[in-house]
Scaffold this active site. Sequence first.
Site, mmCIF file in Angstrom:
data_model
loop_
_atom_site.group_PDB
_atom_site.id
_atom_site.type_symbol
_atom_site.label_atom_id
_atom_site.label_comp_id
_atom_site.label_asym_id
_atom_site.label_seq_id
_atom_site.Cartn_x
_atom_site.Cartn_y
_atom_site.Cartn_z
ATOM 1 N N CYS A 1 -44.464 -1.780 122.143
ATOM 2 C CA CYS A 1 -44.277 -3.119 121.586
ATOM 3 C C CYS A 1 -42.797 -3.271 121.212
ATOM 4 O O CYS A 1 -42.045 -2.291 121.211
ATOM 5 C CB CYS A 1 -45.175 -3.308 120.365
ATOM 6 S SG CYS A 1 -44.600 -2.432 118.887
ATOM 7 N N HIS B 1 -47.414 2.782 114.217
ATOM 8 C CA HIS B 1 -47.731 2.842 115.641
ATOM 9 C C HIS B 1 -47.491 4.265 116.137
ATOM 10 O O HIS B 1 -46.706 5.025 115.556
ATOM 11 C CB HIS B 1 -46.853 1.875 116.425
ATOM 12 C CG HIS B 1 -47.176 0.437 116.177
ATOM 13 N ND1 HIS B 1 -46.837 -0.554 117.063
ATOM 14 C CD2 HIS B 1 -47.805 -0.187 115.138
ATOM 15 C CE1 HIS B 1 -47.241 -1.733 116.597
ATOM 16 N NE2 HIS B 1 -47.825 -1.528 115.418
ATOM 17 N N GLU C 1 -45.840 5.505 118.643
ATOM 18 C CA GLU C 1 -44.457 5.850 118.990
ATOM 19 C C GLU C 1 -43.614 6.081 117.743
ATOM 20 O O GLU C 1 -42.845 7.045 117.683
ATOM 21 C CB GLU C 1 -43.823 4.735 119.843
ATOM 22 C CG GLU C 1 -44.503 4.487 121.167
ATOM 23 C CD GLU C 1 -45.600 3.444 121.117
ATOM 24 O OE1 GLU C 1 -45.887 2.860 122.178
ATOM 25 O OE2 GLU C 1 -46.188 3.199 120.036
#
Length: 156
Positions: free
Chosen positions: A83, A53, A55
């Site tokens: 998330c 992801h 991040e």
Amino acid sequence: MMKQTDLMRRAIALSEQSVRNGGGPFGAVVARNGEIIAEASNRVTIDHDPTAHAEVNAIRKAARELDTFDLSGCDIYTSCEPCPMCLGAIYWAHLNRIYYANDRKDAARIGFDDDFIYKEIALKPADRHKQMSILLPDEARKAFELWEQNAEKTEY
């Protein structure tokens, strides 16, 4: 020194670029005092890595750039509300503040519905959708004892 809005615009630009390059619509920037330390986009499908992801990728790059696992003093700008996995990574990295543009409801509308994970976390392990079982805890305890006794450990 960049303004907060400029840092967010960079995260948004990364999310758009990611879609054009075959990745997911997410981008993230780790910054300290208005300076970009690292930036990344979502590479789940490109790298065949469900943890890739934006991040997490940005945190990994920032940690390498600063040569530390503790990103205290840094903020993260992400094109979407993190998330649960990314939120956990942000906490473990000790980032100071999270700025996001789209929220989880926006993500759910285009097929990225993380709400079920948030709900699962709140449940007792026995009530979760994924079966969880304790196995060999007595054997595993040795590593924890070694950690406790290690006077030279680096805590995190």
